[in-house]
Design a protein around this motif. Structure first.
Motif, PDB file in Angstrom:
ATOM      1  N   VAL A 473      -5.459 -15.708  -5.258  1.00 44.58           N
ATOM      2  CA  VAL A 473      -6.801 -15.639  -5.825  1.00 44.58           C
ATOM      3  C   VAL A 473      -7.441 -14.268  -5.571  1.00 44.58           C
ATOM      4  N   ARG A 474      -8.294 -13.851  -6.510  1.00 49.74           N
ATOM      5  CA  ARG A 474      -9.139 -12.660  -6.334  1.00 49.74           C
ATOM      6  C   ARG A 474     -10.552 -13.055  -6.752  1.00 49.74           C
ATOM      7  N   TRP A 475     -11.518 -12.599  -5.956  1.00 46.23           N
ATOM      8  CA  TRP A 475     -12.924 -12.868  -6.330  1.00 46.23           C
ATOM      9  C   TRP A 475     -13.426 -11.634  -7.060  1.00 46.23           C
ATOM     10  N   PHE A 497     -14.904 -25.198   1.719  1.00 50.97           N
ATOM     11  CA  PHE A 497     -14.919 -24.860   0.291  1.00 50.97           C
ATOM     12  C   PHE A 497     -13.513 -24.588  -0.234  1.00 50.97           C
ATOM     13  N   ILE A 498     -12.580 -24.367   0.687  1.00 50.02           N
ATOM     14  CA  ILE A 498     -11.191 -24.082   0.305  1.00 50.02           C
ATOM     15  C   ILE A 498     -10.596 -25.225  -0.542  1.00 50.02           C
ATOM     16  N   MET A 499     -11.051 -26.443  -0.286  1.00 51.66           N
ATOM     17  CA  MET A 499     -10.544 -27.602  -1.062  1.00 51.66           C
ATOM     18  C   MET A 499     -10.856 -27.392  -2.544  1.00 51.66           C
ATOM     19  N   LEU A 501     -11.579 -24.572  -4.039  1.00 49.65           N
ATOM     20  CA  LEU A 501     -10.916 -23.385  -4.570  1.00 49.65           C
ATOM     21  C   LEU A 501      -9.443 -23.679  -4.868  1.00 49.65           C
ATOM     22  N   ASP A 502      -8.781 -24.351  -3.936  1.00 44.86           N
ATOM     23  CA  ASP A 502      -7.362 -24.665  -4.154  1.00 44.86           C
ATOM     24  C   ASP A 502      -7.179 -25.593  -5.361  1.00 44.86           C
ATOM     25  N   ASP A 503      -8.082 -26.529  -5.502  1.00 42.47           N
ATOM     26  CA  ASP A 503      -8.027 -27.417  -6.680  1.00 42.47           C
ATOM     27  C   ASP A 503      -8.169 -26.598  -7.956  1.00 42.47           C
ATOM     28  N   VAL A 528       1.608 -22.337  -5.541  1.00 40.27           N
ATOM     29  CA  VAL A 528       0.158 -22.328  -5.281  1.00 40.27           C
ATOM     30  C   VAL A 528      -0.044 -22.617  -3.795  1.00 40.27           C
ATOM     31  N   ASN A 529      -0.959 -21.884  -3.188  1.00 37.00           N
ATOM     32  CA  ASN A 529      -1.223 -22.107  -1.755  1.00 37.00           C
ATOM     33  C   ASN A 529      -2.109 -23.341  -1.556  1.00 37.00           C
ATOM     34  N   ILE A 530      -1.675 -24.195  -0.653  1.00 34.89           N
ATOM     35  CA  ILE A 530      -2.497 -25.359  -0.301  1.00 34.89           C
ATOM     36  C   ILE A 530      -2.866 -25.205   1.174  1.00 34.89           C
ATOM     37  N   MET A 590       7.593 -23.769   2.873  1.00 31.13           N
ATOM     38  CA  MET A 590       6.882 -23.432   4.109  1.00 31.13           C
ATOM     39  C   MET A 590       6.569 -21.939   4.069  1.00 31.13           C
ATOM     40  N   ASP A 591       5.245 -21.663   4.066  1.00 33.20           N
ATOM     41  CA  ASP A 591       4.780 -20.276   3.943  1.00 33.20           C
ATOM     42  C   ASP A 591       4.782 -19.591   5.312  1.00 33.20           C
ATOM     43  N   ASP A 592       4.833 -18.293   5.282  1.00 37.07           N
ATOM     44  CA  ASP A 592       4.673 -17.482   6.508  1.00 37.07           C
ATOM     45  C   ASP A 592       5.600 -17.889   7.643  1.00 37.07           C
ATOM     46  N   ILE A 667      12.868 -12.570  -3.882  1.00 36.00           N
ATOM     47  CA  ILE A 667      12.133 -11.549  -3.139  1.00 36.00           C
ATOM     48  C   ILE A 667      10.755 -11.362  -3.777  1.00 36.00           C
ATOM     49  N   GLN A 668       9.749 -11.364  -2.902  1.00 36.28           N
ATOM     50  CA  GLN A 668       8.370 -11.179  -3.385  1.00 36.28           C
ATOM     51  C   GLN A 668       7.793 -10.024  -2.579  1.00 36.28           C
ATOM     52  N   GLY A 669       7.443  -8.976  -3.261  1.00 41.84           N
ATOM     53  CA  GLY A 669       6.931  -7.838  -2.492  1.00 41.84           C
ATOM     54  C   GLY A 669       6.585  -6.684  -3.400  1.00 41.84           C
TER      55      GLY A 669
HETATM   56  P1  C2E Z   1       0.088 -15.304   1.585  1.00 37.54           P
HETATM   57  O1  C2E Z   1       0.091 -16.691   1.007  1.00 37.54           O
HETATM   58  O2  C2E Z   1       1.071 -15.024   2.652  1.00 37.54           O
HETATM   59  O3  C2E Z   1       0.260 -14.310   0.381  1.00 37.54           O
HETATM   60  C1  C2E Z   1       1.001 -13.160   0.450  1.00 37.54           C
HETATM   61  C2  C2E Z   1       0.162 -12.001   0.748  1.00 37.54           C
HETATM   62  O4  C2E Z   1       0.995 -10.868   1.012  1.00 37.54           O
HETATM   63  C3  C2E Z   1      -0.716 -11.602  -0.453  1.00 37.54           C
HETATM   64  O5  C2E Z   1      -1.891 -11.085   0.039  1.00 37.54           O
HETATM   65  C4  C2E Z   1       0.042 -10.494  -1.072  1.00 37.54           C
HETATM   66  O6  C2E Z   1      -0.693  -9.614  -1.843  1.00 37.54           O
HETATM   67  C5  C2E Z   1       0.631  -9.814   0.139  1.00 37.54           C
HETATM   68  N1  C2E Z   1       1.872  -9.067  -0.189  1.00 37.54           N
HETATM   69  C6  C2E Z   1       2.846  -9.402  -1.046  1.00 37.54           C
HETATM   70  N2  C2E Z   1       3.804  -8.468  -1.037  1.00 37.54           N
HETATM   71  C7  C2E Z   1       3.444  -7.512  -0.126  1.00 37.54           C
HETATM   72  C8  C2E Z   1       4.058  -6.309   0.345  1.00 37.54           C
HETATM   73  O7  C2E Z   1       5.109  -5.869  -0.076  1.00 37.54           O
HETATM   74  N3  C2E Z   1       3.381  -5.598   1.314  1.00 37.54           N
HETATM   75  C9  C2E Z   1       2.216  -6.043   1.782  1.00 37.54           C
HETATM   76  N4  C2E Z   1       1.610  -5.290   2.730  1.00 37.54           N
HETATM   77  N5  C2E Z   1       1.610  -7.186   1.373  1.00 37.54           N
HETATM   78  C10 C2E Z   1       2.249  -7.917   0.406  1.00 37.54           C
HETATM   79  P2  C2E Z   1      -3.279 -11.538  -0.520  1.00 37.54           P
HETATM   80  O8  C2E Z   1      -3.228 -11.739  -1.981  1.00 37.54           O
HETATM   81  O9  C2E Z   1      -4.279 -10.582   0.006  1.00 37.54           O
HETATM   82  O10 C2E Z   1      -3.514 -12.932   0.120  1.00 37.54           O
HETATM   83  C11 C2E Z   1      -3.714 -13.071   1.480  1.00 37.54           C
HETATM   84  C12 C2E Z   1      -3.652 -14.504   1.880  1.00 37.54           C
HETATM   85  O11 C2E Z   1      -4.756 -15.229   1.362  1.00 37.54           O
HETATM   86  C13 C2E Z   1      -2.466 -15.244   1.346  1.00 37.54           C
HETATM   87  O12 C2E Z   1      -1.349 -14.988   2.156  1.00 37.54           O
HETATM   88  C14 C2E Z   1      -2.922 -16.661   1.455  1.00 37.54           C
HETATM   89  O13 C2E Z   1      -2.738 -17.157   2.775  1.00 37.54           O
HETATM   90  C15 C2E Z   1      -4.364 -16.548   1.185  1.00 37.54           C
HETATM   91  N6  C2E Z   1      -4.643 -16.934  -0.208  1.00 37.54           N
HETATM   92  C16 C2E Z   1      -4.616 -16.162  -1.330  1.00 37.54           C
HETATM   93  N7  C2E Z   1      -4.925 -16.929  -2.398  1.00 37.54           N
HETATM   94  C17 C2E Z   1      -5.107 -18.195  -1.948  1.00 37.54           C
HETATM   95  C18 C2E Z   1      -5.437 -19.455  -2.567  1.00 37.54           C
HETATM   96  O14 C2E Z   1      -5.620 -19.559  -3.786  1.00 37.54           O
HETATM   97  N8  C2E Z   1      -5.544 -20.540  -1.740  1.00 37.54           N
HETATM   98  C19 C2E Z   1      -5.326 -20.463  -0.397  1.00 37.54           C
HETATM   99  N9  C2E Z   1      -5.436 -21.558   0.334  1.00 37.54           N
HETATM  100  N10 C2E Z   1      -5.026 -19.328   0.206  1.00 37.54           N
HETATM  101  C20 C2E Z   1      -4.905 -18.189  -0.563  1.00 37.54           C
END
Ligand code: C2E
Ligand code: CA
Ligand code: CA
Length: 689
Positions: A473-475, A497-499, A501-503, A528-530, A590-592, A667-669
């Motif tokens: 998401v971006r605001w 409020f995250i509930m 937003l995620d919905d 999608v992040n939950i 499983m994230d992170d 790969i996501q990056g």
């Molecule tokens: P996340 O779920 O771990 O998302 C990955 C984050 O790593 C994203 O940051 C993304 O832009 C960043 N990223 C991806 N590739 C790279 C890379 O190569 N280098 C670096 N330095 N960063 C990379 P973002 O978009 O700022 O999001 C941060 C966190 O915010 C997310 O971590 C997630 O936990 C949360 N988030 C974002 N959108 C949502 C959403 O819609 N709902 C929920 N619950 N959480 C969200």
């Protein structure tokens, strides 16, 4: 609550004992005034009556002298005749029109320069002081004689005195009462027709004992009459003051600690800090917080909880210095105002820190059988900078609640830290106002569609094809521009409020997938992040399924990312929900993984589809050394558990090659792409096809 108390306090003030005291004092003043005026009037009346009598006597003498003179006698002879034949010989003094003596009888004469005008009613008497009268010594002697009661003698006479009969006793009494206690000889001017001569007759103004007693009796009666309401008023005032004190005590008493409550703290802290004397001193307002007080209550009950608070109150009371205040706030917080010593802000902070450290250490051992945990937030209150040599300058606009909220913010900010004492700073203030801004604007932003979906592609490391994406998401705020999720997601997680937003994000992705299908476009699974907060919600799986179904895409195209930390909450609920979601056909990842605490155990218990390796694995000095061993082993482990692996945060080509060699699925990056708006992603996907 505070408002109600404020109102009560105002009412109390209105009903305060001051009106009673003022009433009492005014009554005293009025009473004294009435008694004094009454006695004066009465005394003036008695003297007036006596003067009239004396004047009439003097007139009698004057008339006789006038007759002799009219008969043809000269004035000297006339005076001598009258003096000789008069019943009571009277001293007379005659002058010519210029004031030169013609004849005088008696030893003294009037002092014609010392004229006294007496007005009694409508009559005006002119009198002159006597040449031989020494007022001071005579008066003193008379005052002594005034109290010359000879009481034993009188008592003897009245009760068992000589047998004189009633008349004799009465005579003694009349004589005693009639005795003169004060005498004032004076000369009265008598206006007679004496061929231009002026006649002065000597009179003796006497105040008798009975006059004094009449005045005394009248004064006493008036006093007694006024004293009765006065005593009532006095008692009433005393009762009022006592009542007021009791009410104030109750108002300022905390029901749990039995000590000072918050209202007391607010009032006295503001009073103390606001005084000119204290304006040059440095103070610290402290939020002293006991951790896990609710746990304590559940373990030992509310009675023990109250006893603990009472004990803390007693402890603080003993440790506070003069001119320091404390009060109980909320459940397990106390507000303190501490005075800090030091030449500058840093030294004062150090002093405060040392003192708090020893306070917290002592508090931790307050109950020998169990260790208690405390921490404190501090906001420094610096001295007022006196300008123009105005050393008495006061601290202006002291808002104790505001200052305490700063201390509370500091306390809150350091909640999960090992350190126990936290100082409020401008950075915290900024954070606080940012939090406020987010809270105020999030609802409207959601309604206005300011939250936008960005997609970050996931690539296959072997054939470099676009195989998936993560929705982030971006605001997009018209006022502040694009706000990254790190700035608001943690706040939304705190305020719930995250509930929403995620919905919203989930529905946007479901809609997008449905549109792609309708438009016949190629589509890839989107994750999608939950947030972990969702897992406290009952029927989560059903809710998500219904939400997605309202747009109609295949469940398999929507992957749900759950952070590793969620696995530390209620594990059974989580396992159940994950199982249900998988049963609905949603892949779960499983994230992170690898960030924070490692949770290999959760891999054993929870059936998952995807493991997302945290970007941290690939950063730091040794990224291709020890880290690579862990990455390799984790990928092997995941494959054996039938899970696909996504590596996050990949920025370099070597990392891509390395991961490809290990058989990492996606790969996501930034190496491949940063998160991008949907339209851009669609273009990229079309190009990739
Ligand atoms: P996340 O779920 O771990 O998302 C990955 C984050 O790593 C994203 O940051 C993304 O832009 C960043 N990223 C991806 N590739 C790279 C890379 O190569 N280098 C670096 N330095 N960063 C990379 P973002 O978009 O700022 O999001 C941060 C966190 O915010 C997310 O971590 C997630 O936990 C949360 N988030 C974002 N959108 C949502 C959403 O819609 N709902 C929920 N619950 N959480 C969200
Ligand atoms: Ca994620
Ligand atoms: Ca992640």
């Amino acid at each position: 609550m505070a408002k109600i108390k404020e109102k009560t306090l105002k009412k109390l003030k209105r009903k305060s004992f001051w009106p009673s005291i003022v009433l009492f004092l005014s009554f005293v003043v009025v009473s004294v005034f009435i008694v004094t005026v009454g006695i004066n009037l009465f005394a003036a009346y008695i003297i007036g009556a006596k003067l009239t009598g004396l004047y009439n006597q003097a007139m009698d003498t004057g008339i006789m002298i006038e007759r002799f003179v009219q008969r043809g006698d000269n004035i000297t002879n006339a005076v001598n005749y009258v003096n000789r034949y008069s019943r009571v010989p009277t001293d007379v003094y005659v002058t010519d029109a210029e004031g030169n003596r013609i004849v005088s009888t008696g030893g003294s004469m009037p002092l014609l320069d010392e004229k006294v005008n007496w007005t009694v009613g409508v009559d005006n008497y002119i009198a002159y002081m006597d040449s031989e009268w020494d007022y001071g010594t005579e008066a003193l002697g008379d005052i002594e004689s005034m109290f010359d009661f000879h009481i034993p003698e009188l008592v003897d006479r009245v009760f068992d005195g000589p047998p004189r009969g009633n008349k004799g006793r009465k005579n003694v009494h009349d004589q005693w009462m009639g005795a003169s206690i004060m005498e004032q000889p004076c000369w009265m001017y008598v206006p007679m027709h004496l061929n231009g001569k002026r006649l002065y007759v000597k009179c003796n103004l006497q105040i008798q004992r009975q006059d004094f007693f009449y005045i005394l009796a009248l004064g006493s009666a008036a006093l007694v009459l006024l004293l009765i309401p006065l005593v009532f008023l006095f008692i009433n005032t005393i009762l009022n003051i006592r009542m007021q004190r009791r009410v104030t005590k109750v108002l300022y008493m905390d029901p749990e600690t039995g000590g000072n409550n918050w209202l007391y703290f607010q009032r006295y802290a503001a009073k103390m800090l606001g005084s000119g004397w204290n304006s040059r001193k440095t103070y610290a307002i402290v939020d002293l917080h006991m951790e896990r007080y609710t746990n304590y209550l559940s373990c030992y009950g509310s009675k023990q909880g109250e006893e603990l608070l009472e004990c803390m109150d007693g402890f603080l009371r003993a440790r506070m210095r003069r001119k320091e205040v404390f009060g109980h706030y909320g459940k397990a917080d106390f507000g303190l105002i501490l005075q800090c010593e030091g030449g500058n802000e840093e030294e004062c902070k150090t002093d405060c820190y040392r003192r708090l450290r020893s306070l917290l250490a002592e508090l931790a051992g307050l109950q020998p059988e169990r260790k208690l945990h405390f921490h404190a937030g501090v906001c420094m209150i610096l001295p007022v900078n006196a300008t123009d040599g105005n050393w008495y300058q006061k601290r202006k606009n002291i808002d104790i609640d505001q200052l305490f909220s700063f201390a509370n913010t500091a306390q809150d900010a350091g909640h999960n830290e090992a350190e126990q004492i936290f100082f409020f700073s401008d950075r915290l203030l900024e954070e606080q106002s940012w939090e406020q801004w987010v809270e105020n604007n999030m609802q409207n932003a959601l309604a206005a569609g300011e939250f936008q979906v960005y997609l970050q592609p996931k690539y296959s490391p072997t054939d470099k094809r676009l195989v998936g994406a993560e929705a982030l998401v971006r605001w997009n705020c018209p006022e502040k521009g694009i706000i990254p999720p790190g700035r608001f997601i943690p706040l939304f997680e705190e305020n719930g409020f995250i509930m929403k937003l995620d919905d919203y994000m989930l529905s946007q992705i479901a809609k997008l997938q449905a549109e792609w299908k309708v438009q016949g476009k190629k589509s890839v699974p989107i994750s999608v992040n939950i947030s972990r907060a969702h897992f406290t919600q009952e029927g989560l799986a059903e809710h998500i399924s219904q939400l997605v179904d309202s747009y109609g895409p295949k469940h398999g195209l929507i992957e749900l990312e759950v952070t590793e930390s969620a696995f530390f909450d209620d594990k059974n609920v989580l396992i159940d929900t994950v199982k249900q979601l998988r049963a609905y056909g949603f892949p779960i990842s499983m994230d992170d993984f690898g960030a924070g605490y490692s949770s290999l155990n959760s891999l054993k218990d929870i059936p998952l589809d995807v493991l997302k390796l945290d970007g941290e694995f690939f950063r730091g000095e040794d990224e291709m050394g020890r880290g690579s061993i862990i990455v390799r082993e984790t990928i092997t482990l995941a494959r054996e558990l039938n899970m696909r692996v996504v590596a996050e945060g990949i920025e370099q080509r070597e990392q891509v090659d390395f991961l490809a060699s290990l058989g990492c699925d996606m790969i996501q990056g930034y190496y491949f792409a940063k998160p991008m708006p949907v339209a851009e992603f669609e273009a990229r996907m079309a190009a990739d096809a």
